[in-house]
Design a protein around this motif. Sequence first.
Motif, short mmCIF file in Angstrom:
data_model
loop_
_atom_site.label_atom_id
_atom_site.label_comp_id
_atom_site.label_asym_id
_atom_site.label_seq_id
_atom_site.Cartn_x
_atom_site.Cartn_y
_atom_site.Cartn_z
N UNK A 1 48.89 -41.15 35.01
CA UNK A 1 49.91 -39.95 34.87
C UNK A 1 49.37 -38.90 33.90
N UNK A 2 49.04 -38.90 32.77
CA UNK A 2 48.68 -37.95 31.69
C UNK A 2 47.34 -37.34 32.15
N UNK A 3 46.25 -38.06 32.79
CA UNK A 3 44.96 -37.50 33.03
C UNK A 3 45.36 -36.43 34.30
N UNK A 4 46.24 -36.95 35.20
CA UNK A 4 46.47 -36.19 36.29
C UNK A 4 47.29 -34.86 36.14
N UNK A 5 48.25 -35.11 35.18
CA UNK A 5 48.96 -33.79 34.59
C UNK A 5 48.09 -32.76 34.00
N UNK A 6 47.09 -33.27 33.03
CA UNK A 6 46.30 -32.31 32.29
C UNK A 6 45.35 -31.92 33.12
N UNK A 7 44.94 -32.46 34.18
CA UNK A 7 43.98 -31.93 35.01
C UNK A 7 44.38 -30.73 35.75
N UNK A 8 45.64 -30.95 36.20
CA UNK A 8 46.29 -29.98 37.16
C UNK A 8 46.57 -28.75 36.21
N UNK A 9 47.23 -28.96 34.83
CA UNK A 9 47.36 -27.86 34.08
C UNK A 9 46.27 -27.06 33.65
N UNK A 10 45.20 -27.71 33.26
CA UNK A 10 43.77 -26.99 33.35
C UNK A 10 43.33 -26.06 34.34
N UNK A 11 43.57 -26.80 35.55
CA UNK A 11 43.30 -25.92 36.92
C UNK A 11 44.04 -24.62 36.69
N UNK A 12 45.37 -24.78 36.19
CA UNK A 12 46.30 -23.52 36.34
C UNK A 12 45.85 -22.56 35.36
N UNK A 13 45.40 -23.11 34.25
CA UNK A 13 44.99 -22.36 33.34
C UNK A 13 43.74 -21.42 33.47
N UNK A 14 42.68 -22.11 34.38
CA UNK A 14 41.56 -21.51 34.71
C UNK A 14 40.81 -20.85 33.66
N UNK A 15 40.68 -21.96 32.59
CA UNK A 15 39.67 -21.48 31.50
C UNK A 15 38.64 -22.78 31.20
N UNK A 16 37.56 -22.21 30.64
CA UNK A 16 36.57 -23.34 30.28
C UNK A 16 35.74 -23.49 31.47
N UNK A 17 35.16 -24.97 31.67
CA UNK A 17 34.39 -25.23 32.72
C UNK A 17 35.01 -25.53 33.71
N UNK A 18 34.61 -26.20 34.99
CA UNK A 18 35.05 -26.63 36.19
C UNK A 18 35.91 -27.87 35.97
N UNK A 19 36.12 -28.30 37.31
CA UNK A 19 37.10 -29.56 37.19
C UNK A 19 36.28 -30.73 36.46
N UNK A 20 34.94 -30.89 36.63
CA UNK A 20 34.26 -31.79 36.15
C UNK A 20 34.34 -31.90 34.85
N UNK A 21 34.06 -30.60 34.29
CA UNK A 21 34.23 -30.64 32.82
C UNK A 21 35.58 -31.06 32.15
#
Length: 314
Positions: free
Chosen positions: A138-158
């Motif tokens: 749950x937490x990794x899934x939420x943080x990956x989605x949240x980071x994708x929304x922020x669109x900062x830093x590296x790509x999805x792999x990072x």
Amino acid sequence: MLQIFQITAPIFLLIGLGYAAAMSGLLSREQVRGIGTFVITFAMPALLIKTLGSSPIQQTMIPGYLLAYALGSLATFWLAFAVSRWLRRDGLSGCAINAMGMSVSNSGFIGYPLVAAAIGTPAVLGMAMAMLVENLLLIPMALVLAEAGKQQGGGLGTVLRMTFGRLLRNPIIVGIVIGLGVSLLGIEIPPLLFKPIDMLAGVAAPLALFVIGAGLFGMQARGVWFDAAWIAAGKLILHPLAVLLAFMLLPDVDPVMKAVGVLFACAPMLSIFPILGQRFGLQDRCSATLLVATSLSFLTISVALLLIGNAQAA
């Protein structure tokens, strides 16, 4: 009802004691953070190693429990995400954080002391399995989605590498892995090591509750009451109902473990919810939600205990 009060009152008195200690200035935020770090880094892992390492692997990992808790939590997560996205019109980061708040329990700091007081030994097994679902799914899934929304830093792999790298260094996960490894290999922990592990495990629950109370002091709502109310209601009502429904669909699970799973779902969201939301500009909403959910959980947990008691007596 008196029996339920005897279970819940000590838990919330310890939370209140922590709040009073912070409010009176006896403890600073840095000191509270230090106690919390001690619980997460030493006490909780010791509790997990002690309990998981002392039982056969067949008794510590219950597939039906894991599946039901994961299904109920995932259903809650995606329902919260959908409501945030299509009714509340939140951004992707906001949707992910809302969904995490509604589906991830404070299993270590509130769930474990609650279930231990109400049911006893199975609480540690329930905590270990709930934390696996929360920390690895749950937490990794939420943080990956949240980071994708922020669109900062590296790509999805990072983002994935950073998220799972942090999780693999999480002392709770390390404690679960060590405990399961000891159980799987049939290793007996020598008395010289078992005694300090046992001593650390004994302080996990009271210190965790104390830290929760101290951390609540100073939180402010700042005009986000409606957001806080619907997320807290989903966490305290929808999540337990979803987990209960999942257990009903998997009838082979021991009724005691079903009660354990539902009670863990009754706990409010994790205490670092505002910290996780801060990166995405959602600290006020997350702080208010944690305050509301923790305050109301006294009532909802009492109702859950009453219903579970009546069901077991029937």
